[in-house]
Structure formats: structure tokens, C-alpha cells
Design a protein around this motif. Sequence first.
Motif, PDB file in Angstrom:
ATOM      1  N   HIS A 158      45.555  24.014  46.192  1.00 50.61           N
ATOM      2  CA  HIS A 158      45.985  25.222  45.449  1.00 50.61           C
ATOM      3  C   HIS A 158      45.186  25.222  43.977  1.00 50.61           C
ATOM      4  O   HIS A 158      44.992  24.195  43.684  1.00 50.61           O
ATOM      5  CB  HIS A 158      47.372  25.469  45.231  1.00 50.61           C
ATOM      6  CG  HIS A 158      48.159  25.614  46.518  1.00 50.61           C
ATOM      7  ND1 HIS A 158      48.197  27.278  46.715  1.00 50.61           N
ATOM      8  CD2 HIS A 158      48.425  24.924  47.472  1.00 50.61           C
ATOM      9  CE1 HIS A 158      49.097  26.978  48.046  1.00 50.61           C
ATOM     10  NE2 HIS A 158      49.221  25.896  48.289  1.00 50.61           N
ATOM     11  N   PRO A 159      44.806  26.199  43.278  1.00 49.31           N
ATOM     12  CA  PRO A 159      45.058  27.790  43.909  1.00 49.31           C
ATOM     13  C   PRO A 159      44.075  27.958  44.965  1.00 49.31           C
ATOM     14  O   PRO A 159      42.792  27.892  44.753  1.00 49.31           O
ATOM     15  CB  PRO A 159      44.726  28.414  42.465  1.00 49.31           C
ATOM     16  CG  PRO A 159      43.734  27.605  41.571  1.00 49.31           C
ATOM     17  CD  PRO A 159      44.543  26.251  41.962  1.00 49.31           C
ATOM     18  N   ILE A 160      44.578  28.720  45.828  1.00 46.64           N
ATOM     19  CA  ILE A 160      43.571  29.171  47.035  1.00 46.64           C
ATOM     20  C   ILE A 160      42.995  30.489  46.702  1.00 46.64           C
ATOM     21  O   ILE A 160      44.024  31.441  46.425  1.00 46.64           O
ATOM     22  CB  ILE A 160      44.545  28.904  48.262  1.00 46.64           C
ATOM     23  CG1 ILE A 160      44.703  27.467  48.471  1.00 46.64           C
ATOM     24  CG2 ILE A 160      43.645  29.567  49.416  1.00 46.64           C
ATOM     25  CD1 ILE A 160      45.663  27.508  49.836  1.00 46.64           C
ATOM     26  N   LYS A 161      41.736  30.887  46.873  1.00 42.12           N
ATOM     27  CA  LYS A 161      41.196  32.295  46.825  1.00 42.12           C
ATOM     28  C   LYS A 161      41.164  32.832  48.115  1.00 42.12           C
ATOM     29  O   LYS A 161      40.345  32.109  49.041  1.00 42.12           O
ATOM     30  CB  LYS A 161      40.013  32.043  45.888  1.00 42.12           C
ATOM     31  CG  LYS A 161      40.715  31.827  44.191  1.00 42.12           C
ATOM     32  CD  LYS A 161      39.337  31.587  43.517  1.00 42.12           C
ATOM     33  CE  LYS A 161      40.115  31.165  42.187  1.00 42.12           C
ATOM     34  NZ  LYS A 161      39.003  30.379  41.350  1.00 42.12           N
ATOM     35  N   VAL A 162      41.467  34.182  48.187  1.00 40.58           N
ATOM     36  CA  VAL A 162      40.820  34.916  49.474  1.00 40.58           C
ATOM     37  C   VAL A 162      39.959  35.877  48.929  1.00 40.58           C
ATOM     38  O   VAL A 162      40.101  36.617  48.012  1.00 40.58           O
ATOM     39  CB  VAL A 162      41.990  35.311  50.186  1.00 40.58           C
ATOM     40  CG1 VAL A 162      41.928  36.555  51.192  1.00 40.58           C
ATOM     41  CG2 VAL A 162      42.949  34.448  50.507  1.00 40.58           C
ATOM     42  N   ASN A 163      38.812  36.108  49.529  1.00 37.22           N
ATOM     43  CA  ASN A 163      37.812  36.709  49.147  1.00 37.22           C
ATOM     44  C   ASN A 163      37.410  38.053  50.156  1.00 37.22           C
ATOM     45  O   ASN A 163      37.343  37.488  51.474  1.00 37.22           O
ATOM     46  CB  ASN A 163      36.122  36.251  49.066  1.00 37.22           C
ATOM     47  CG  ASN A 163      36.482  34.963  47.956  1.00 37.22           C
ATOM     48  OD1 ASN A 163      37.187  35.121  47.135  1.00 37.22           O
ATOM     49  ND2 ASN A 163      35.607  34.155  48.046  1.00 37.22           N
ATOM     50  N   ALA A 164      37.463  39.190  49.708  1.00 40.95           N
ATOM     51  CA  ALA A 164      37.031  40.369  50.667  1.00 40.95           C
ATOM     52  C   ALA A 164      35.731  41.316  50.113  1.00 40.95           C
ATOM     53  O   ALA A 164      35.775  41.242  48.870  1.00 40.95           O
ATOM     54  CB  ALA A 164      38.039  41.293  50.604  1.00 40.95           C
TER      55      ALA A 164
END
Length: 331
Positions: A158-164
Motif C-alpha cells: 500500500h498505497p495501491i493505485k488503480v489506473n483507468a
Amino acid sequence: MARDPLHDGHGRRISDLRVSVTDRCNFRCQYCMPAEGLPWLERAEVLSFEETERLVRVMAEMGVETLRLTGGEPLVRRDFPTLAGLLTRIPGLDEVSITTNGFLLERDAAALVAAGIDRFNVSVDSLQRDRFYEQTRRDALPRVLAGLEHLASFPEAHPIKVNAVAIRGFTEQEALPFARFAREHPYEVRFIEYMPLDGDRSWKPDQVLSGAEIHAAIHAVYPLEDAVRDPHATARVHRFADGKGKIGFINPVSEPFCDDCNRLRLTADGRLRTCLFSLNETDLRGPLRAGATDDDLEALIRGAVWAKELKHRVNDPGFVQPARTMSAIGG
Ligand code: SAM
Ligand code: SF4
């Protein structure tokens, strides 16, 4: 061994390196690769673990402090956690991170955390199974979400990032579901503007759904605080006003951040690229295999970096899309 810090001809210090460890991928995202894939590099063309380690070490000696491993899909590289472990041990690197599509995270997250990876970015373009399939050409959302959840069980990740990737005509419908996702999970969701690096070469300016537009749509329902953007960070990050989570926007097309760009890229076949949109590359693999010393490599790297582009020209008339597409560069 310490070497002089790396500077480009515009006075920017270069301290971030993205290394593509493979051009291959198990997905075929519409905005990145053609459905039939691309002509893959031969095995002998790809840098070995030792070659990659050596080039990264020389660049770390020149002041590179942060390293991101990407691809293609980095987790499809055979024994990738072993390579990750070699690289995290290089002196001078403060942070080693990975960008992945998440498909193999259930298998590899433990080994990657144990190898010393500090940060993970997981790419997810839709939270709806059929729409995820439409975008990636793989029916893989449940598996990617399971991988993400597995990764989240490691406190060190963590921190985990989610990319779109934000594409007009598609991502409008994803904005609020992703906002809720960021509020309910320990992930920072970031929208990345669609860039002209797609395999099909069908990018059009009007397909770029700007960060400002998505921000407005989310802010109307879940109010957001003003943005924070650290120098050199690409994302503008907003907290939800009620304190539940964060949303980020990476706006390379509508708000280019070239002025404080500190990045350099190394392709899987050992070419140095000074910009995502570079039309020129510097071959490091040839000299490396021909017996170049570390000092010779330093001179080549320094020369290439000196000529780093001032800015990208995506918004200029006559913009030329580079020959390599995103998966072959290493995004
Ligand atoms: N396969 C891994 C993944 O998808 O996370 C790593 C490589 S991928 C090329 C790195 C990032 O680039 C992903 O977040 C992907 O969504 C993004 N990307 C690919 N093509 C893009 C494009 N044309 N415009 C903007 N982002 C793009
Ligand atoms: Fe593969 Fe990543 Fe490109 Fe999708 S964006 S095709 S997962 S390299």
C-alpha cells in the motif's frame, strides 16, 4: 560508484526510469495493441536479467532514484520476481514499482512483495465485466479484481493505485462507479487521458475524455477537495471532501506536464527513450554486447539525455505518432 547527476539540455534533472521487461502481453487493450497482437521481439533481442541490472545500476549511479517496471505485461516475463529482486537491491534506488494488468497478481504478488517492490499500479478500465472485455478483449475482470484483493492483503504493497484510461464514449459511464470504488476500497483510482500510442493508430483528439470533464462529473455527486500535485508526479490527486478516499487525474494531453518531466525509458530490447513520443532512440544493447565499459555506457546515456525533447507535440499540427506503440515502449 557515484557519477555526476543526469541533466538534460533544458535544465531538468532526470531521476525516474521506466523499464519495459517484455513487449509481450496477455491482454489486447483496444487503446494499446491490435487484436492480433504485434510482431514480438525474439528472445535474444530482449535484454537479459544481467544486462538490465547493469544498465539500471549505471543510471542509478547517475542519480536515478525511482524505477518503474512495466511492459507489455511485466508479469508474463519468465521469473519476473527474480529480476525484480535483482533490481530492488541496486544501491541508490529509493522506490521500485510495477505497472501491471493484474491478471497474474494472485500468482505473483507474494513473490513481488518479498522481492522488495514498494508500489503497484494495477490497470482496470471498467468495473463491469462485459465492458472490461470490450476494452481489453479478455474476459478477465473477476480474476483481475481477485488479484487486486490479494495484493491488498499485503500491508507493504500500500498505497495501491488503480489506473483507468479515459476514452470518450466509454469512460463517462465508468466515472461514478470508479469514484464509489475508490471510496469503498483502499485504492487510489486515477484516470489517464488517452494518448496517441495505440496499436491500431486510430486515436483522434476528440476521443480524449479530459480529466477536467471526469472531475466535474464526480465532483457533482461526491464533492472533491482541491488537487495536490507533487513536483514530478504526473497525477493531480483530490481527496473526497468527506475524507473517504482519493481520486487522481493524469492529463498528459489537456494539461501537459513536460516542464518538470524527470523521466527516461528503457525498452525491452535495450533502447533508451527520452520521451513517450520520441522519434529517436539510443541503442544501449549493441554497445553493451560489444563490450562497452560502464563509462562508455554513461557517455551514451548522458548524450541521449542531453537531447531530451522539451515537450511533446501531441497538440501541435503535424504531430507524428512514434513507430513504437505503448506496449512496445513501456508505459
Ligand atoms: N500491461 C501493463 C498494464 O496494462 O498495466 C503495463 C503496461 S501498459 C502499456 C502501462 C499503462 O499504459 C497502462 O495503465 C495502460 O492502461 C496505459 N496505456 C496503454 N495505452 C495507452 C494509451 N494509448 N493512452 C494512455 N494510456 C495508455
Ligand atoms: Fe497489455 Fe497493458 Fe497494453 Fe493492455 S495496456 S494491451 S495490458 S500492455
